[in-house]
Design a protein around this motif. Structure first.
Motif, PDB file in Angstrom:
ATOM      1  N   ARG A 306     -66.694  50.089 -42.374  1.00  0.00           N
ATOM      2  CA  ARG A 306     -66.171  51.161 -42.509  1.00  0.00           C
ATOM      3  C   ARG A 306     -64.877  51.892 -42.034  1.00  0.00           C
ATOM      4  O   ARG A 306     -64.602  50.205 -41.092  1.00  0.00           O
ATOM      5  N   VAL A 307     -63.649  52.358 -41.864  1.00  0.00           N
ATOM      6  CA  VAL A 307     -63.316  52.152 -41.221  1.00  0.00           C
ATOM      7  C   VAL A 307     -63.142  53.187 -39.718  1.00  0.00           C
ATOM      8  O   VAL A 307     -64.114  54.125 -39.785  1.00  0.00           O
ATOM      9  N   THR A 308     -63.065  52.191 -38.383  1.00  0.00           N
ATOM     10  CA  THR A 308     -62.989  53.476 -37.795  1.00  0.00           C
ATOM     11  C   THR A 308     -62.242  53.857 -36.705  1.00  0.00           C
ATOM     12  O   THR A 308     -62.184  55.080 -35.922  1.00  0.00           O
ATOM     13  N   SER A 309     -61.106  53.343 -37.236  1.00  0.00           N
ATOM     14  CA  SER A 309     -59.867  54.339 -36.205  1.00  0.00           C
ATOM     15  C   SER A 309     -58.863  54.009 -37.064  1.00  0.00           C
ATOM     16  O   SER A 309     -58.531  52.842 -38.089  1.00  0.00           O
ATOM     17  N   LEU A 310     -57.941  54.970 -36.896  1.00  0.00           N
ATOM     18  CA  LEU A 310     -56.440  54.891 -37.658  1.00  0.00           C
ATOM     19  C   LEU A 310     -55.604  55.038 -36.737  1.00  0.00           C
ATOM     20  O   LEU A 310     -55.230  55.756 -35.510  1.00  0.00           O
ATOM     21  N   LEU A 311     -54.978  53.650 -37.345  1.00  0.00           N
ATOM     22  CA  LEU A 311     -53.289  53.411 -35.726  1.00  0.00           C
ATOM     23  C   LEU A 311     -52.322  53.727 -35.953  1.00  0.00           C
ATOM     24  O   LEU A 311     -51.899  52.812 -37.102  1.00  0.00           O
ATOM     25  N   SER A 337     -46.283  50.588 -48.900  1.00  0.00           N
ATOM     26  CA  SER A 337     -46.632  51.507 -50.033  1.00  0.00           C
ATOM     27  C   SER A 337     -46.817  52.723 -49.606  1.00  0.00           C
ATOM     28  O   SER A 337     -46.624  54.100 -50.441  1.00  0.00           O
ATOM     29  N   GLY A 338     -47.663  53.053 -48.707  1.00  0.00           N
ATOM     30  CA  GLY A 338     -48.208  54.409 -48.705  1.00  0.00           C
ATOM     31  C   GLY A 338     -49.977  54.965 -49.142  1.00  0.00           C
ATOM     32  O   GLY A 338     -50.578  56.082 -49.445  1.00  0.00           O
ATOM     33  N   GLU A 339     -50.285  53.634 -49.760  1.00  0.00           N
ATOM     34  CA  GLU A 339     -50.721  53.937 -51.487  1.00  0.00           C
ATOM     35  C   GLU A 339     -52.648  54.414 -50.620  1.00  0.00           C
ATOM     36  O   GLU A 339     -53.878  55.311 -51.041  1.00  0.00           O
ATOM     37  N   TYR A 340     -52.473  53.981 -48.753  1.00  0.00           N
ATOM     38  CA  TYR A 340     -53.744  54.052 -48.361  1.00  0.00           C
ATOM     39  C   TYR A 340     -53.771  54.411 -46.980  1.00  0.00           C
ATOM     40  O   TYR A 340     -54.739  54.890 -45.978  1.00  0.00           O
ATOM     41  N   ALA A 341     -52.663  55.757 -47.278  1.00  0.00           N
ATOM     42  CA  ALA A 341     -52.313  56.761 -46.332  1.00  0.00           C
ATOM     43  C   ALA A 341     -52.955  57.670 -45.916  1.00  0.00           C
ATOM     44  O   ALA A 341     -53.502  58.691 -44.857  1.00  0.00           O
ATOM     45  N   SER A 342     -53.829  57.917 -47.161  1.00  0.00           N
ATOM     46  CA  SER A 342     -55.307  59.009 -47.025  1.00  0.00           C
ATOM     47  C   SER A 342     -56.371  58.662 -46.226  1.00  0.00           C
ATOM     48  O   SER A 342     -57.651  59.371 -46.722  1.00  0.00           O
ATOM     49  N   LEU A 343     -56.293  57.465 -46.345  1.00  0.00           N
ATOM     50  CA  LEU A 343     -58.194  57.277 -45.990  1.00  0.00           C
ATOM     51  C   LEU A 343     -58.378  57.615 -44.235  1.00  0.00           C
ATOM     52  O   LEU A 343     -57.322  58.081 -43.602  1.00  0.00           O
ATOM     53  N   ALA A 344     -59.417  57.629 -43.980  1.00  0.00           N
ATOM     54  CA  ALA A 344     -59.359  58.435 -42.582  1.00  0.00           C
ATOM     55  C   ALA A 344     -61.266  57.634 -41.847  1.00  0.00           C
ATOM     56  O   ALA A 344     -61.557  56.485 -43.305  1.00  0.00           O
ATOM     57  N   ARG A 345     -61.649  58.170 -41.319  1.00  0.00           N
ATOM     58  CA  ARG A 345     -63.018  57.497 -39.914  1.00  0.00           C
ATOM     59  C   ARG A 345     -63.353  57.976 -41.013  1.00  0.00           C
ATOM     60  O   ARG A 345     -64.123  58.777 -41.789  1.00  0.00           O
ATOM     61  N   GLY A 346     -64.655  56.464 -41.297  1.00  0.00           N
ATOM     62  CA  GLY A 346     -65.750  56.651 -42.199  1.00  0.00           C
ATOM     63  C   GLY A 346     -65.832  56.222 -43.003  1.00  0.00           C
ATOM     64  O   GLY A 346     -66.345  56.351 -43.728  1.00  0.00           O
ATOM     65  N   ASP A 347     -64.467  56.363 -43.703  1.00  0.00           N
ATOM     66  CA  ASP A 347     -64.228  56.223 -45.110  1.00  0.00           C
ATOM     67  C   ASP A 347     -64.873  54.146 -45.135  1.00  0.00           C
ATOM     68  O   ASP A 347     -64.604  53.100 -45.188  1.00  0.00           O
ATOM     69  N   GLU A 348     -65.603  53.998 -46.825  1.00  0.00           N
ATOM     70  CA  GLU A 348     -65.922  52.490 -47.105  1.00  0.00           C
ATOM     71  C   GLU A 348     -64.335  51.867 -47.632  1.00  0.00           C
ATOM     72  O   GLU A 348     -64.285  52.407 -48.028  1.00  0.00           O
ATOM     73  N   VAL A 349     -64.362  50.483 -47.280  1.00  0.00           N
ATOM     74  CA  VAL A 349     -63.185  49.644 -47.760  1.00  0.00           C
ATOM     75  C   VAL A 349     -63.594  48.315 -47.338  1.00  0.00           C
ATOM     76  O   VAL A 349     -64.862  47.863 -47.291  1.00  0.00           O
ATOM     77  N   HIS A 350     -62.848  47.658 -48.628  1.00  0.00           N
ATOM     78  CA  HIS A 350     -63.118  46.081 -48.912  1.00  0.00           C
ATOM     79  C   HIS A 350     -61.779  44.906 -48.403  1.00  0.00           C
ATOM     80  O   HIS A 350     -60.686  45.631 -48.863  1.00  0.00           O
ATOM     81  N   ILE A 351     -61.890  44.181 -46.992  1.00  0.00           N
ATOM     82  CA  ILE A 351     -60.912  43.712 -46.783  1.00  0.00           C
ATOM     83  C   ILE A 351     -61.151  42.650 -47.418  1.00  0.00           C
ATOM     84  O   ILE A 351     -62.203  42.221 -47.126  1.00  0.00           O
ATOM     85  N   GLY A 352     -60.137  41.346 -47.528  1.00  0.00           N
ATOM     86  CA  GLY A 352     -59.939  39.828 -47.780  1.00  0.00           C
ATOM     87  C   GLY A 352     -58.461  39.071 -47.621  1.00  0.00           C
ATOM     88  O   GLY A 352     -57.840  39.871 -47.410  1.00  0.00           O
ATOM     89  N   TRP A 353     -58.994  37.925 -47.572  1.00  0.00           N
ATOM     90  CA  TRP A 353     -57.703  37.268 -47.275  1.00  0.00           C
ATOM     91  C   TRP A 353     -58.432  35.520 -46.855  1.00  0.00           C
ATOM     92  O   TRP A 353     -59.050  35.436 -47.067  1.00  0.00           O
ATOM     93  N   SER A 354     -57.146  34.982 -47.316  1.00  0.00           N
ATOM     94  CA  SER A 354     -57.117  33.375 -48.136  1.00  0.00           C
ATOM     95  C   SER A 354     -57.558  32.631 -46.758  1.00  0.00           C
ATOM     96  O   SER A 354     -57.596  32.900 -45.479  1.00  0.00           O
TER      97      SER A 354
END
Length: 366
Positions: A306-311, A337-354
Motif C-alpha cells: 500500500r502507498v504510504t507516501s507520495l513524493l 506518463s502520469g498514468e498513476y498521478a491519481s494514486l493516494a495514500r492507502g491505495d493498494e498497488v503491485h510492484i515488480g522488478w527484474s
C-alpha cells in the motif's frame, strides 16, 4: 600523451590520522575530472596538495609530466576557484579579472585585451566597469572563473564553487560550468559532495571514501556498475536490503532479507556463496508499479503493498510502498506518463522488478 595532472601514491597524514591514503590517478588534457565524496573523506586535502597549500606526506604530483612538489603555490601552473569566490568588492569587474596579470606586470594594453577576451568567453562582454555587487550569483561565478583563466593555467581547481548558490542557480551553473570548461579547453579538477553536480558535468568521476578512491569512471559506470556497496549507496538513490544468500547459480542469486522477503538479484561477477550475509540495491526507477498484478508476471520480484507516501517532484515523482508481508517501505519512481498521478495514500498497488536490476554485495564490502 602526457596527462595534464598525475598524482602518484599521494598520502597525507596529520599525526595519527590519515586524510589521504595512497591515492593515484591521472587526468587527460582538456577533461573535466570530479572528486566526489562525503565531508571529511579527504577530497579538499587532495585539492590543497595539488595547489601547493599543503605538502604531501609521501607521493608525487606531476603537471604535464613535471613534478611540482618543490614549487610554491604561486609558481605552479594551476589556479583555484573557491566556494566563496573571493572577488574584490572595491574593484570593478575588469580590475578583478586583470588582478593576476597586473601582479605579473604585463603591459596595460595586453591586460585590457586579455580581460576583454575573457569577458567575451564567459558571455559577459562590456561589463568591465561594473561593480561586483551589481552582478548576480551566476555572473560572479563566471567572473571568478575568468579571473583564473586569464592566467592560462594548465589545470583549474574548483573547490565546491556552487555550494553557496540557491538550488535553481546551482542547476543552471552546472550547464554553464561545463560549457565554460569546453570553451576554455582547460583541464578542470572539481571537488563536490553533490552527486548531481559530478554526474552532469564530469568526463570522469572518482568516488572517495575515508581517504581512498572507491571507484573511478564515467557517471554511467558509477551509476549502473558500482564496484562497491558504498558507491551503490552514495551515487544516486537506491532501495537497500540486508539478508542471507540462500542460493547462487551463475550470475543469479536468491537472498532472504532480514525481514523475511525472498529476493532475487545478480552477483555481477562478485564472489558470493550461499550462507553469506549480503546487501542488495535496487534503483527506484528499476521498479514498475501497477494496479494490476498480472502486468508483472515477467518479473522475478513481485510485491503487493500500500502507498504510504507520495513524493511529488514533477517528472521525478516517487511513492513509498509498504510491503504487505515484510512491513518494509520501498521507494518507487512513478511513470512520467502520469498514468498513476491519481494514486493516494492507502491505495493498494503491485510492484515488480527484474533480478538483474538488483546489485548484490557481500556485507563488509563498503
Amino acid at each position: 600523451m602526457t596527462p595534464d595532472l598525475e598524482c602518484k601514491g599521494l598520502t597525507k597524514r596529520f599525526g595519527d590520522f590519515t586524510a589521504v591514503d595512497d591515492v593515484s590517478f591521472s587526468v587527460p588534457a582538456g577533461s573535466f575530472f570530479s572528486i566526489l565524496g562525503p565531508s571529511g573523506c579527504g577530497k579538499t586535502t587532495i585539492m590543497r596538495m595539488i595547489a601547493g597549500f599543503q605538502d604531501p606526506t609521501s607521493g608525487d604530483i606531476e603537471i604535464k609530466g613535471k613534478s611540482v612538489l618543490n614549487a610554491p603555490p604561486n609558481k605552479r601552473p594551476v589556479n583555484m576557484v573557491f566556494q566563496h569566490l573571493a572577488l574584490f568588492p572595491m574593484m570593478n569587474i575588469a580590475d578583478n579579472i586583470g588582478y593576476g596579470l597586473r601582479r605579473k606586470k604585463l603591459p596595460k594594453d595586453q591586460i585590457a585585451r586579455k580581460v576583454d577576451e575573457a569577458l567575451d568567453r564567459i558571455g559577459l562582454p562590456g561589463i568591465g566597469n561594473r561593480k561586483v555587487d551589481e552582478l548576480s550569483g551566476g555572473q560572479k561565478q563566471r567572473v571568478a572563473i575568468a579571473r583564473c583563466m586569464v592566467m592560462e593555467p594548465d589545470v583549474l581547481l574548483l573547490d565546491e564553487p556552487l555550494g553557496a548558490l540557491d538550488l535553481k542557480l546551482r542547476e543552471h551553473m552546472k550547464i554553464e560550468l561545463k560549457a565554460l570548461q569546453t570553451a576554455f579547453d582547460t583541464t578542470f579538477i572539481y571537488i563536490t559532495h553533490d552527486q548531481s553536480e559530478a554526474l552532469v558535468m564530469s568526463d570522469q568521476i572518482a568516488v572517495m571514501n575515508e581517504g581512498r578512491f572507491e571507484q573511478t569512471g564515467t557517471g554511467r559506470d558509477l551509476y549502473y556498475r558500482p564496484d562497491s556497496a558504498f558507491v551503490a549507496a552514495f551515487v544516486g538513490e537506491s532501495n537497500r536490503w540486508r539478508g542471507k544468500i540462500e542460493r547462487v547459480q551463475g550470475n543469479e542469486m536468491e537472498m532472504r532479507t532480514d525481514t523475511g522477503m525472498l529476493m532475487r538479484g545478480a552477483t555481477h561477477g562478485r564472489s558470493l556463496s550461499a550462507g553469506d550475509s549480503a546487501d542488495i540495491f535496487v534503483r527506484p526507477e528499476a521498479i514498475r508499479v501497477t494496479r494490476d498484478a498480472t502486468e508483472l508476471e515477467q518479473f522475478d520480484n513481485r510485491i503487493t503493498g500500500r502507498v504510504t507516501s507520495l513524493l511529488f517532484n514533477g517528472a521525478a515523482s516517487r511513492i513509498l510502498v509498504r510491503d504487505a508481508t515484510a512491513n518494509e517501505e520501498i521507494e518507487v519512481n512513478l511513470p512520467q506518463s502520469g498514468e498513476y498521478a491519481s494514486l493516494a495514500r492507502g491505495d493498494e498497488v503491485h510492484i515488480g522488478w527484474s533480478g538483474a536490476q538488483g546489485n548484490c554485495f557481500p556485507v563488509g564490502a563498503d
